[in-house]
Design an enzyme around this catalytic site. Sequence first.
Site, PDB file in Angstrom:
ATOM      1  CD  GLU A 288       4.258   5.691  -0.866  1.00  0.00           C
ATOM      2  OE1 GLU A 288       4.106   4.493  -1.149  1.00  0.00           O
ATOM      3  OE2 GLU A 288       3.707   6.226   0.122  1.00  0.00           O
TER       4      GLU A 288
ATOM      5  CB  CYS B 135       2.512   9.518   3.016  1.00  0.00           C
ATOM      6  SG  CYS B 135       2.347   8.504   1.544  1.00  0.00           S
TER       7      CYS B 135
ATOM      8  CB  THR C 277      -0.143   1.871   4.838  1.00  0.00           C
ATOM      9  OG1 THR C 277      -1.098   2.876   4.495  1.00  0.00           O
ATOM     10  CG2 THR C 277      -0.820   0.868   5.753  1.00  0.00           C
TER      11      THR C 277
ATOM     12  CG  MET D 226      -1.843  -1.239   1.284  1.00  0.00           C
ATOM     13  SD  MET D 226      -2.591  -1.509   2.915  1.00  0.00           S
ATOM     14  CE  MET D 226      -1.261  -2.326   3.799  1.00  0.00           C
TER      15      MET D 226
END
Length: 229
Positions: free
Chosen positions: A198, A196, A83, A10
């Site tokens: 990312e 997050c 996540t 995810m």
Amino acid sequence: MQTIGLLGGMGWESSAHYYKLLNQGVEQRLGGLHSARSVMVSVDFAEVSALEAEERWDEVAAILADAAKRAEAGGSDFLVLCTTAFHRVAEQVADAVDIDVLHLGDVLAERIRERGLTSVALLGTAFTMGRKFFSDRLEANGVQVLVPPAEQHDTINRIIYDELVHGRVEDGSRKHVVQQIHDLWDAGAQSAILGCAELELLVHQHDVEVPLFGSTELHVAAALDRALA
């Protein structure tokens, strides 16, 4: 060494980052050829993202609970959700297994308080910023949470899903996110969470003046503390 159960997929960039940091951390702490004992069960990001968009959280919970059971059956001693947004169903996942879930919100709040700070800017997906499930967890642990204005949520979400999830790191996007952090600093935030995984590929401590808390790095460190205790 305990076995760390990872609920991943995810997206896969986030999961790969968790896996890399876990193994680098074990090597740094134990030396030699040591690596992390782990079990990763990955879900289909497209499936759970579609359910998230339609607010079908019972179905998301069922998918992640099943993944958690498989990780437990594979020998995991505790679980880590790779996540932030899907911590929305962390309690349902925890209820489905007989091992602990190491909640990211608790980990971050503890680290923020250790620095003597009481307020934080939270950046993440539009869902994480726009809903209270994660902010409430932080605030229950004594940390005030500020998020970017609602009109910025879609832009940050686009940066995450259209660029970072696919491995694209753009300078213009970095400048935009950094500006949001500095604006929240001006509004009273003493620090900032990259909520997050990312986003940790995009913004680093040298990019901002406020203390920066990378959710993945701290989650991994807490998991290693537990696994190696």
